[in-house]
Design an enzyme around this catalytic site. Structure first.
Site, PDB file in Angstrom:
ATOM      1  N   ASP A 114      -3.172  -8.529  -7.723  1.00 10.96           N
ATOM      2  CA  ASP A 114      -2.840  -8.958  -6.365  1.00 10.96           C
ATOM      3  C   ASP A 114      -3.685 -10.171  -5.974  1.00 10.96           C
ATOM      4  OD1 ASP A 114      -2.172  -9.023  -3.646  1.00 10.96           O
ATOM      5  OD2 ASP A 114      -3.673  -7.514  -3.135  1.00 10.96           O
TER       6      ASP A 114
ATOM      7  N   ASP B  59     -13.855 -12.698 -12.897  1.00 15.47           N
ATOM      8  CA  ASP B  59     -12.460 -13.120 -12.757  1.00 15.47           C
ATOM      9  C   ASP B  59     -11.568 -12.061 -13.401  1.00 15.47           C
ATOM     10  OD1 ASP B  59      -9.956 -14.275 -12.851  1.00 15.47           O
ATOM     11  OD2 ASP B  59     -10.691 -16.256 -13.435  1.00 15.47           O
ATOM     12  N   GLY B  60     -10.812 -11.337 -12.576  1.00 11.63           N
ATOM     13  CA  GLY B  60      -9.940 -10.287 -13.090  1.00 11.63           C
ATOM     14  C   GLY B  60      -8.925 -10.787 -14.090  1.00 11.63           C
TER      15      GLY B  60
ATOM     16  N   SER C 295      -6.771  -1.967  -1.264  1.00 11.38           N
ATOM     17  CA  SER C 295      -6.325  -1.218  -2.442  1.00 11.38           C
ATOM     18  C   SER C 295      -7.433  -0.398  -3.109  1.00 11.38           C
ATOM     19  CB  SER C 295      -5.679  -2.172  -3.458  1.00 11.38           C
ATOM     20  OG  SER C 295      -6.552  -3.241  -3.797  1.00 11.38           O
TER      21      SER C 295
ATOM     22  N   HIS D 276      -8.061  -8.075  -8.383  1.00 10.20           N
ATOM     23  CA  HIS D 276      -8.461  -8.873  -7.220  1.00 10.20           C
ATOM     24  C   HIS D 276      -8.664  -7.918  -6.046  1.00 10.20           C
ATOM     25  CE1 HIS D 276      -6.474 -11.719  -9.918  1.00 10.20           C
ATOM     26  NE2 HIS D 276      -7.152 -12.679  -9.312  1.00 10.20           N
TER      27      HIS D 276
ATOM     28  N   GLU E 108     -13.851  -8.764  -8.194  1.00 11.83           N
ATOM     29  CA  GLU E 108     -13.720  -9.647  -7.035  1.00 11.83           C
ATOM     30  C   GLU E 108     -14.683 -10.825  -7.202  1.00 11.83           C
ATOM     31  OE1 GLU E 108     -12.707 -11.728  -4.105  1.00 11.83           O
ATOM     32  OE2 GLU E 108     -11.597  -9.863  -4.453  1.00 11.83           O
TER      33      GLU E 108
ATOM     34  N   HIS F 207       0.811  -1.213   0.000  1.00  8.88           N
ATOM     35  CA  HIS F 207       0.000   0.000   0.000  1.00  8.88           C
ATOM     36  C   HIS F 207       0.847   1.268   0.000  1.00  8.88           C
ATOM     37  CE1 HIS F 207      -3.467  -2.618   1.693  1.00  8.88           C
ATOM     38  NE2 HIS F 207      -3.397  -2.663   0.363  1.00  8.88           N
TER      39      HIS F 207
END
Length: 329
Positions: A203, A182-183, A136, A42, A154, A19
């Site tokens: 991530d 699904d990213g 994030s 994600h 997500e 971060h």
């Protein structure tokens, strides 16, 4: 695939690295007048309670953000005092700084953002009053202007529901889009972005070892589709071949594509197994993590050169603590 919950890990040492780097990136990338598209593959739940059952069960925040704050004097904000980038291309050496020194500017930005979400912590400076921790998505949205867009993905049903509710509280309308997809699969449909400026943050949980290969694959496809985007990957450093192969693959990708890159790692303790007095094997938990950035801002290396030694001093748990910072292109 739905077993991972970041709430158990919120505020740990990996989040401090992740971060802090993300804030440095967003602060720089949102300075231009041209619209920026940010894609978080994600996203998680967006916000976490540090006094909740998940975080208190794991205790990871105690060795992360709370350790960082307890070792700091909490100086006033240093807005506008970002360090000047250097021209050195050599890796930074592992080092330490005195804990009583003022926080590096990017670490101070990180702490100040936590203050903005926790009024009682902001008023008292007492880490005991730090209750809300941002994921994030909230960091990314915080820096956006009205022209920018944020796309969050997500898959976990509970985290998706929490993320949707948390984002709705911001009242930002269509600036932020939350999707239960699904990213890995949908990233390609958003590149290149309309304004030709984008940052992608990837991530995943890495609980499934195939995640490492999928990250490398989608990054290769993303750079091919939109070469000038900024691509950010967090990954755990654990005794698994895939974890050590991933940064090498990303470096090869950047080099072959003639793109600049930056690779930062933070180690807080040994990764070796130990035994307790009863002879039971004790696993160390996550000992280290890394951030790999393709097309990083020219200021990022200087930001991290100041911040990483302080992370080692404040978060290190044994003599194996250290950092690396390398870049090229």
């Amino acid at each position: 695939m739905f077993s991972y919950r970041h709430a158990f890990h919120a505020g740990n040492h990996a989040d401090v690295l992740k971060h802090t780097t993300l804030i440095a990136l967003m602060k720089y990338l949102t300075q231009k007048d041209t619209a920026l598209t940010v894609i978080d593959t994600h996203a998680g739940a967006g916000l976490y309670r540090l006094d909740g059952d998940y975080t208190e069960t794991s205790g990871e925040a105690q060795d992360g953000i709370f350790r960082l704050l307890s070792a700091s004097k909490m100086p006033a904000a240093q807005a506008g005092k970002a360090p000047t980038a250097t021209k050195s291309v050599a890796p930074a050496k592992t080092g330490k700084v005195a804990a009583e020194q003022p926080l590096a500017p990017v670490l101070q930005d990180y702490v100040d953002f936590l203050r903005s979400l926790n009024p009682q912590f902001a008023e008292t400076g007492d880490p005991a009053h730090l209750k809300i921790y941002p994921g994030s998505p909230f960091i990314e949205q915080h820096f956006l202007s009205g022209r920018d867009k944020l796309k969050l993905f997500e898959l976990h049903p509970t985290d998706f529901k929490s993320l949707t509710g948390n984002i709705e509280q911001l009242g930002v309308g269509r600036q932020v889009v939350v999707s239960r997809e699904d990213g890995f699969e949908v990233l390609k449909t958003f590149l290149p972005p309309p304004a030709r400026r984008a940052m992608v943050f990837c991530d995943p949980s890495y609980e499934i070892k195939t995640d490492y290969g999928r990250v490398a694959s989608i990054m290769a496809d993303a750079v091919k589709r939109f070469a000038t985007g900024t691509y950010v990957v967090w990954y755990p450093i654990i005794p698994r071949p895939e974890a050590h192969d991933l940064p090498r693959k990303l470096k090869t990708l950047a080099t072959k594509s003639s793109r600049s890159w930056l690779h930062a790692t933070l180690t807080v303790k040994s990764s070796k197994l130990t035994t307790d007095e009863a002879g039971d094997v004790k696993r160390p938990g996550l000992p280290a993590s890394g951030m790999f950035v393709i097309n990083p801002p020219h200021t990022l290396k200087a930001d991290l050169q100041l911040a990483l030694p302080q992370m080692v001093t404040r978060l290190g748990q044994d003599r194996n603590a250290g950092f690396t910072l390398d870049h090229g292109g």
